[in-house]
Design a protein around this motif. Structure first.
Motif, short mmCIF file in Angstrom:
data_model
loop_
_atom_site.label_atom_id
_atom_site.label_comp_id
_atom_site.label_asym_id
_atom_site.label_seq_id
_atom_site.Cartn_x
_atom_site.Cartn_y
_atom_site.Cartn_z
N ARG A 37 4.55 1.77 10.11
CA ARG A 37 5.41 2.50 9.17
C ARG A 37 4.81 3.82 8.69
NH1 ARG A 37 6.63 -3.35 6.63
NH2 ARG A 37 8.17 -3.93 8.18
N GLY A 38 3.65 4.19 9.20
CA GLY A 38 3.05 5.46 8.84
C GLY A 38 2.62 5.55 7.39
N ILE A 39 2.09 4.46 6.86
CA ILE A 39 1.66 4.41 5.46
C ILE A 39 0.13 4.50 5.41
CG2 ILE A 39 1.61 3.00 3.37
CD1 ILE A 39 4.26 1.74 4.41
N SER A 40 -0.37 5.47 4.66
CA SER A 40 -1.82 5.67 4.58
C SER A 40 -2.43 4.87 3.43
CB SER A 40 -2.12 7.16 4.37
OG SER A 40 -1.67 7.56 3.08
N GLU A 41 -3.76 4.72 3.47
CA GLU A 41 -4.47 4.07 2.37
C GLU A 41 -4.27 4.87 1.08
OE1 GLU A 41 -8.56 3.39 3.29
OE2 GLU A 41 -8.08 2.15 5.03
N LYS A 42 -4.24 6.18 1.20
CA LYS A 42 -4.03 7.04 0.02
C LYS A 42 -2.68 6.73 -0.63
CE LYS A 42 -4.01 11.79 -1.53
NZ LYS A 42 -4.18 13.19 -1.19
N MET A 43 -1.64 6.52 0.17
CA MET A 43 -0.32 6.19 -0.37
C MET A 43 -0.36 4.84 -1.08
SD MET A 43 2.03 7.45 2.83
CE MET A 43 3.63 7.10 2.14
N VAL A 44 -1.07 3.88 -0.49
CA VAL A 44 -1.19 2.55 -1.10
C VAL A 44 -1.90 2.67 -2.44
CG1 VAL A 44 -2.27 0.28 -0.89
CG2 VAL A 44 -1.13 1.31 1.09
N GLU A 45 -3.01 3.39 -2.47
CA GLU A 45 -3.75 3.55 -3.72
C GLU A 45 -2.93 4.26 -4.79
OE1 GLU A 45 -7.58 5.30 -2.98
OE2 GLU A 45 -8.12 3.72 -1.56
N GLU A 46 -2.18 5.29 -4.38
CA GLU A 46 -1.34 6.00 -5.34
C GLU A 46 -0.25 5.09 -5.89
OE1 GLU A 46 1.50 9.94 -5.56
OE2 GLU A 46 -0.11 9.89 -4.05
N ALA A 47 0.33 4.25 -5.02
CA ALA A 47 1.36 3.31 -5.48
C ALA A 47 0.78 2.29 -6.46
CB ALA A 47 1.99 2.60 -4.28
N LEU A 48 -0.43 1.84 -6.20
CA LEU A 48 -1.07 0.87 -7.10
C LEU A 48 -1.42 1.51 -8.44
CD1 LEU A 48 -3.45 -0.91 -4.57
CD2 LEU A 48 -1.44 -1.90 -5.67
N LYS A 65 6.82 2.72 -4.83
CA LYS A 65 6.49 4.13 -5.03
C LYS A 65 7.28 4.94 -4.02
CE LYS A 65 3.91 7.52 -6.71
NZ LYS A 65 3.98 7.90 -8.11
N THR A 66 7.93 5.99 -4.51
CA THR A 66 8.71 6.86 -3.64
C THR A 66 7.90 8.11 -3.29
OG1 THR A 66 10.77 6.06 -4.57
CG2 THR A 66 10.86 8.15 -3.39
N PHE A 67 7.86 8.41 -2.01
CA PHE A 67 7.21 9.60 -1.47
C PHE A 67 8.28 10.42 -0.76
CE2 PHE A 67 3.96 6.36 -1.77
CZ PHE A 67 2.88 7.05 -2.31
N VAL A 82 -10.42 -7.06 -7.77
CA VAL A 82 -10.13 -7.28 -6.35
C VAL A 82 -8.62 -7.39 -6.16
CG1 VAL A 82 -10.44 -8.80 -4.37
CG2 VAL A 82 -12.32 -8.47 -5.98
N ILE A 83 -8.11 -6.60 -5.22
CA ILE A 83 -6.68 -6.65 -4.89
C ILE A 83 -6.57 -7.00 -3.42
CG2 ILE A 83 -4.61 -5.25 -4.59
CD1 ILE A 83 -5.46 -3.63 -7.00
N ILE A 84 -5.75 -7.99 -3.11
CA ILE A 84 -5.48 -8.34 -1.71
C ILE A 84 -4.05 -7.92 -1.40
CG2 ILE A 84 -5.27 -10.16 0.00
CD1 ILE A 84 -7.36 -11.72 -1.52
N ILE A 85 -3.91 -6.94 -0.51
CA ILE A 85 -2.60 -6.45 -0.09
C ILE A 85 -2.09 -7.38 1.00
CG2 ILE A 85 -1.31 -4.51 0.86
CD1 ILE A 85 -2.68 -3.75 -1.76
N THR A 86 -0.93 -8.01 0.76
CA THR A 86 -0.41 -8.96 1.75
C THR A 86 0.76 -8.40 2.55
OG1 THR A 86 1.03 -9.97 0.09
CG2 THR A 86 -1.15 -10.96 0.40
N THR A 87 1.57 -7.53 1.96
CA THR A 87 2.74 -7.00 2.65
C THR A 87 2.98 -5.56 2.24
OG1 THR A 87 3.77 -9.19 2.52
CG2 THR A 87 5.20 -7.36 3.12
N ILE A 88 3.36 -4.73 3.21
CA ILE A 88 3.75 -3.36 2.92
C ILE A 88 5.05 -3.08 3.63
CG2 ILE A 88 3.14 -0.93 3.20
CD1 ILE A 88 0.26 -1.71 2.87
N TRP A 89 5.99 -2.52 2.89
CA TRP A 89 7.33 -2.28 3.41
C TRP A 89 7.71 -0.84 3.13
CZ3 TRP A 89 11.71 -1.29 0.26
CH2 TRP A 89 12.94 -1.40 0.90
N HIS A 90 8.49 -0.23 3.98
CA HIS A 90 8.86 1.18 3.85
C HIS A 90 10.36 1.35 4.04
CE1 HIS A 90 9.19 5.41 5.22
NE2 HIS A 90 8.22 5.60 4.37
N LYS A 91 10.99 2.08 3.14
CA LYS A 91 12.43 2.35 3.25
C LYS A 91 12.64 3.84 3.17
CE LYS A 91 16.86 1.43 1.10
NZ LYS A 91 17.55 0.83 -0.03
N LYS A 92 13.36 4.39 4.12
CA LYS A 92 13.63 5.84 4.13
C LYS A 92 14.86 6.16 3.34
CE LYS A 92 11.23 6.63 8.35
NZ LYS A 92 11.16 7.10 9.66
#
Length: 92
Positions: A37-48, A65-67, A82-92
């Motif tokens: 889905r083209g999601i970076s670690e930076k995007m994940v951190e910003e969303a958190l 989080k909307t980008f 400690v955060i465990i990321i289990t699922t990442i989803w992307h909607k355009k």
């Protein structure tokens, strides 16, 4: 609680964020979804750090989080720093 969660998940990546002091662990499933889905670690951190919306479902936390490229949804478990990321989803 993390012990209960981790015995059922395949964990591949452990990242430490110096700014927040949090350790972020990505499951294989989450990492695969990020690549597809083209999601970076930076995007994940910003969303958190600054989500547009928060929620909970059973024992999991959820942030949105909307980008410019769309909205991501992150499902995770957190205990202390400690955060465990289990699922990442992307909607355009």
């Amino acid at each position: 609680m993390l012990g209960e969660v981790t015995k059922f998940l395949v964990l591949t990546d452990v990242c430490y964020n110096k700014i927040t002091g949090m350790t972020i662990i990505y499951t294989d499933h989450a990492r695969e979804r990020m690549i597809v889905r083209g999601i970076s670690e930076k995007m994940v951190e910003e969303a958190l750090m600054s989500p547009d919306e928060r929620g909970e479902e059973r024992d999991r936390k959820i942030v949105f989080k909307t980008f410019d490229t769309g909205t991501i949804k992150i499902v995770y478990v957190q205990e202390k720093l400690v955060i465990i990321i289990t699922t990442i989803w992307h909607k355009k």
